[in-house]
Design a protein around this motif. Sequence first.
Motif, PDB file in Angstrom:
ATOM      1  N   LEU A   1       0.819  11.795 -11.991  1.00 22.22           N
ATOM      2  CA  LEU A   1       1.852  10.776 -12.225  1.00 22.22           C
ATOM      3  C   LEU A   1       3.206  11.447 -12.399  1.00 22.22           C
ATOM      4  O   LEU A   1       4.187  11.072 -11.749  1.00 22.22           O
ATOM      5  CB  LEU A   1       1.517   9.942 -13.464  1.00 22.22           C
ATOM      6  CG  LEU A   1       2.576   8.893 -13.836  1.00 22.22           C
ATOM      7  CD1 LEU A   1       2.481   7.695 -12.909  1.00 22.22           C
ATOM      8  CD2 LEU A   1       2.435   8.442 -15.291  1.00 22.22           C
ATOM      9  N   TRP A   2       3.266  12.428 -13.262  1.00 19.73           N
ATOM     10  CA  TRP A   2       4.533  13.094 -13.549  1.00 19.73           C
ATOM     11  C   TRP A   2       5.107  13.809 -12.326  1.00 19.73           C
ATOM     12  O   TRP A   2       6.325  13.880 -12.157  1.00 19.73           O
ATOM     13  CB  TRP A   2       4.343  14.101 -14.679  1.00 19.73           C
ATOM     14  CG  TRP A   2       4.152  13.459 -16.021  1.00 19.73           C
ATOM     15  CD1 TRP A   2       4.175  12.123 -16.310  1.00 19.73           C
ATOM     16  CD2 TRP A   2       3.910  14.130 -17.266  1.00 19.73           C
ATOM     17  NE1 TRP A   2       3.957  11.916 -17.645  1.00 19.73           N
ATOM     18  CE2 TRP A   2       3.799  13.121 -18.266  1.00 19.73           C
ATOM     19  CE3 TRP A   2       3.780  15.458 -17.625  1.00 19.73           C
ATOM     20  CZ2 TRP A   2       3.564  13.422 -19.603  1.00 19.73           C
ATOM     21  CZ3 TRP A   2       3.542  15.767 -18.969  1.00 19.73           C
ATOM     22  CH2 TRP A   2       3.434  14.759 -19.947  1.00 19.73           C
ATOM     23  N   GLU A   3       4.220  14.344 -11.465  1.00 21.62           N
ATOM     24  CA  GLU A   3       4.690  15.102 -10.304  1.00 21.62           C
ATOM     25  C   GLU A   3       4.822  14.254  -9.041  1.00 21.62           C
ATOM     26  O   GLU A   3       5.160  14.771  -7.979  1.00 21.62           O
ATOM     27  CB  GLU A   3       3.762  16.287 -10.066  1.00 21.62           C
ATOM     28  CG  GLU A   3       3.816  17.300 -11.220  1.00 21.62           C
ATOM     29  CD  GLU A   3       2.858  18.465 -11.039  1.00 21.62           C
ATOM     30  OE1 GLU A   3       2.242  18.564  -9.948  1.00 21.62           O
ATOM     31  OE2 GLU A   3       2.725  19.272 -11.976  1.00 21.62           O
ATOM     32  N   GLY A   4       4.561  12.935  -9.166  1.00 25.89           N
ATOM     33  CA  GLY A   4       4.848  12.026  -8.058  1.00 25.89           C
ATOM     34  C   GLY A   4       3.746  11.824  -7.051  1.00 25.89           C
ATOM     35  O   GLY A   4       3.973  11.205  -6.001  1.00 25.89           O
TER      36      GLY A   4
ATOM     37  N   ASP B   1       0.794  -1.229   0.000  1.00 27.37           N
ATOM     38  CA  ASP B   1       0.000   0.000   0.000  1.00 27.37           C
ATOM     39  C   ASP B   1       0.828   1.282   0.000  1.00 27.37           C
ATOM     40  O   ASP B   1       0.281   2.378   0.149  1.00 27.37           O
ATOM     41  CB  ASP B   1      -0.989   0.028   1.168  1.00 27.37           C
ATOM     42  CG  ASP B   1      -2.253  -0.754   0.858  1.00 27.37           C
ATOM     43  OD1 ASP B   1      -2.590  -0.880  -0.334  1.00 27.37           O
ATOM     44  OD2 ASP B   1      -2.892  -1.244   1.802  1.00 27.37           O
ATOM     45  N   ARG B   2       2.123   1.161  -0.188  1.00 31.80           N
ATOM     46  CA  ARG B   2       2.902   2.390  -0.367  1.00 31.80           C
ATOM     47  C   ARG B   2       2.638   2.984  -1.752  1.00 31.80           C
ATOM     48  O   ARG B   2       2.518   4.193  -1.917  1.00 31.80           O
ATOM     49  CB  ARG B   2       4.402   2.112  -0.220  1.00 31.80           C
ATOM     50  CG  ARG B   2       5.254   3.317  -0.632  1.00 31.80           C
ATOM     51  CD  ARG B   2       6.723   2.988  -0.824  1.00 31.80           C
ATOM     52  NE  ARG B   2       7.384   4.035  -1.606  1.00 31.80           N
ATOM     53  CZ  ARG B   2       8.678   4.018  -1.941  1.00 31.80           C
ATOM     54  NH1 ARG B   2       9.445   3.015  -1.566  1.00 31.80           N
ATOM     55  NH2 ARG B   2       9.192   4.996  -2.664  1.00 31.80           N
ATOM     56  N   LEU B   3       2.562   2.110  -2.744  1.00 37.53           N
ATOM     57  CA  LEU B   3       2.375   2.560  -4.119  1.00 37.53           C
ATOM     58  C   LEU B   3       0.901   2.818  -4.417  1.00 37.53           C
ATOM     59  O   LEU B   3       0.010   2.237  -3.799  1.00 37.53           O
ATOM     60  CB  LEU B   3       2.915   1.514  -5.093  1.00 37.53           C
ATOM     61  CG  LEU B   3       4.404   1.179  -4.985  1.00 37.53           C
ATOM     62  CD1 LEU B   3       4.772   0.072  -5.964  1.00 37.53           C
ATOM     63  CD2 LEU B   3       5.260   2.417  -5.218  1.00 37.53           C
ATOM     64  N   SER B   4       0.660   3.694  -5.389  1.00 39.01           N
ATOM     65  CA  SER B   4      -0.710   3.996  -5.806  1.00 39.01           C
ATOM     66  C   SER B   4      -0.775   4.069  -7.321  1.00 39.01           C
ATOM     67  O   SER B   4       0.203   4.400  -7.989  1.00 39.01           O
ATOM     68  CB  SER B   4      -1.187   5.312  -5.196  1.00 39.01           C
ATOM     69  OG  SER B   4      -0.358   6.380  -5.610  1.00 39.01           O
ATOM     70  N   TYR B   5      -1.945   3.741  -7.866  1.00 36.04           N
ATOM     71  CA  TYR B   5      -2.146   3.847  -9.313  1.00 36.04           C
ATOM     72  C   TYR B   5      -3.407   4.661  -9.582  1.00 36.04           C
ATOM     73  O   TYR B   5      -4.345   4.672  -8.780  1.00 36.04           O
ATOM     74  CB  TYR B   5      -2.237   2.466  -9.972  1.00 36.04           C
ATOM     75  CG  TYR B   5      -3.530   1.724  -9.713  1.00 36.04           C
ATOM     76  CD1 TYR B   5      -4.631   1.874 -10.554  1.00 36.04           C
ATOM     77  CD2 TYR B   5      -3.659   0.858  -8.628  1.00 36.04           C
ATOM     78  CE1 TYR B   5      -5.816   1.196 -10.325  1.00 36.04           C
ATOM     79  CE2 TYR B   5      -4.844   0.177  -8.385  1.00 36.04           C
ATOM     80  CZ  TYR B   5      -5.924   0.352  -9.240  1.00 36.04           C
ATOM     81  OH  TYR B   5      -7.096  -0.319  -9.000  1.00 36.04           O
ATOM     82  N   GLY B   6      -3.417   5.343 -10.718  1.00 34.99           N
ATOM     83  CA  GLY B   6      -4.582   6.119 -11.115  1.00 34.99           C
ATOM     84  C   GLY B   6      -5.363   5.421 -12.200  1.00 34.99           C
ATOM     85  O   GLY B   6      -4.807   4.677 -13.008  1.00 34.99           O
ATOM     86  N   SER B   7      -6.674   5.660 -12.219  1.00 34.12           N
ATOM     87  CA  SER B   7      -7.529   5.106 -13.275  1.00 34.12           C
ATOM     88  C   SER B   7      -8.577   6.143 -13.648  1.00 34.12           C
ATOM     89  O   SER B   7      -8.717   7.179 -12.998  1.00 34.12           O
ATOM     90  CB  SER B   7      -8.223   3.827 -12.801  1.00 34.12           C
ATOM     91  OG  SER B   7      -9.386   4.133 -12.045  1.00 34.12           O
ATOM     92  N   SER B   8      -9.343   5.843 -14.687  1.00 32.14           N
ATOM     93  CA  SER B   8     -10.405   6.750 -15.112  1.00 32.14           C
ATOM     94  C   SER B   8     -11.722   6.445 -14.419  1.00 32.14           C
ATOM     95  O   SER B   8     -12.781   6.873 -14.882  1.00 32.14           O
ATOM     96  CB  SER B   8     -10.578   6.695 -16.632  1.00 32.14           C
ATOM     97  OG  SER B   8     -10.763   5.369 -17.075  1.00 32.14           O
TER      98      SER B   8
ATOM     99  N   GLN C   1       6.929  10.151 -21.289  1.00 38.93           N
ATOM    100  CA  GLN C   1       7.752  11.310 -21.611  1.00 38.93           C
ATOM    101  C   GLN C   1       9.125  11.100 -20.985  1.00 38.93           C
ATOM    102  O   GLN C   1       9.229  10.537 -19.892  1.00 38.93           O
ATOM    103  CB  GLN C   1       7.145  12.600 -21.062  1.00 38.93           C
ATOM    104  CG  GLN C   1       5.868  13.058 -21.750  1.00 38.93           C
ATOM    105  CD  GLN C   1       6.134  13.611 -23.136  1.00 38.93           C
ATOM    106  OE1 GLN C   1       7.248  14.022 -23.432  1.00 38.93           O
ATOM    107  NE2 GLN C   1       5.116  13.607 -23.989  1.00 38.93           N
ATOM    108  N   PRO C   2      10.196  11.533 -21.658  1.00 39.07           N
ATOM    109  CA  PRO C   2      11.537  11.399 -21.060  1.00 39.07           C
ATOM    110  C   PRO C   2      11.591  12.039 -19.675  1.00 39.07           C
ATOM    111  O   PRO C   2      11.217  13.191 -19.506  1.00 39.07           O
ATOM    112  CB  PRO C   2      12.436  12.138 -22.054  1.00 39.07           C
ATOM    113  CG  PRO C   2      11.702  12.059 -23.354  1.00 39.07           C
ATOM    114  CD  PRO C   2      10.250  12.146 -22.999  1.00 39.07           C
ATOM    115  N   GLY C   3      12.025  11.260 -18.701  1.00 35.54           N
ATOM    116  CA  GLY C   3      12.133  11.770 -17.348  1.00 35.54           C
ATOM    117  C   GLY C   3      10.823  11.850 -16.598  1.00 35.54           C
ATOM    118  O   GLY C   3      10.794  12.275 -15.431  1.00 35.54           O
ATOM    119  N   LYS C   4       9.706  11.446 -17.227  1.00 35.08           N
ATOM    120  CA  LYS C   4       8.395  11.558 -16.585  1.00 35.08           C
ATOM    121  C   LYS C   4       7.744  10.186 -16.357  1.00 35.08           C
ATOM    122  O   LYS C   4       7.380   9.836 -15.256  1.00 35.08           O
ATOM    123  CB  LYS C   4       7.474  12.432 -17.446  1.00 35.08           C
ATOM    124  CG  LYS C   4       7.942  13.866 -17.630  1.00 35.08           C
ATOM    125  CD  LYS C   4       7.789  14.672 -16.347  1.00 35.08           C
ATOM    126  CE  LYS C   4       8.082  16.145 -16.595  1.00 35.08           C
ATOM    127  NZ  LYS C   4       7.892  16.976 -15.397  1.00 35.08           N
ATOM    128  N   GLY C   5       7.549   9.433 -17.451  1.00 34.92           N
ATOM    129  CA  GLY C   5       6.895   8.135 -17.351  1.00 34.92           C
ATOM    130  C   GLY C   5       7.625   7.090 -18.171  1.00 34.92           C
ATOM    131  O   GLY C   5       8.159   7.388 -19.247  1.00 34.92           O
TER     132      GLY C   5
END
Length: 294
Positions: free
Chosen positions: A164-167, A121-128, A185-189
């Motif tokens: 996602l990009w901003e953590g 549960d440290r990690l999280s994911y986003g969905s629509s 994106q380079p450095g993002k995802g």
Amino acid sequence: MTIVVPNGPSGPTDKLARSLGQKLALRLGQSVIIDNRGGAGGTIGAESVARARNDGYTFLLATTGTQAIAPALYDKLRYDTEKDFEPVAFLTSTANVVVVRSSLGIKDVHELVALAKREPDRLSYGSSGNGSSNHLAAEMFKSITGTEIKHVPYKAISPLRMDLWEGRIDLVFASEVTALNDFIQPGKGRALMVSGDTRSALFPNAPSAKEAGMKSYDLSAWWGLMAPAGTPAPIVERMNKELVAILASPEMKKEMVADGQATKAMTPRQFAAFLAQERAKYVPIVKATNAKIN
């Protein structure tokens, strides 16, 4: 002839319908109208075709959501995905891509699973949203890997992408073209893995699920053409023949590659068998998420 698109006038479903509609019009010598009827996860458009006359002039650009997820997700679905439609042709499919934010420092899917198990549960994911295809793709991943990853639903892709990009979230599960256009994106995802048995031309450096030792992770988004139940067999067979020919053309193959899609020629009977397998696949996934819509 009318092809009902169960989404608004944008996105991959609409784009596919318009491309096929133009080509069908040329081959059949008649106009093809694209009718966008979005809402309720695509079920409004699907229901309109289920209730339409079965005279061969109305078809549904069906999706994974309308034909496979909806029966398990909706308590009061106003159509029967098996009894109210005639399967005409399988069209295209696209793999699911596991994308992590680059700043997480994860290099492959095995490192992701190890971290998720080490720190549940440290990690999280986003969905629509609850019950969406990317929500269920994530839950299937969690079930296969035995991991606990928090779900954060969103109403739009823009805030999901920025978080996602901003953590603020750690990963997303997206179709190939969505992953490419919105998250990578380079450095993002970074793409860690694509579902299924083969690598994607859009992400040649990301292993397939089979290569990564997760062969059972075969969830994909797909599209097909359906007609109202009782549509005469000669019409269904003719439409299947025309669509298979269109999808095999060099022009259409080029379009599919650019959109991260692939096709497989199926007869109406083979498509019906595929649909039955897909419906059965999503029942346990939806049940595990406790996602239900009244």
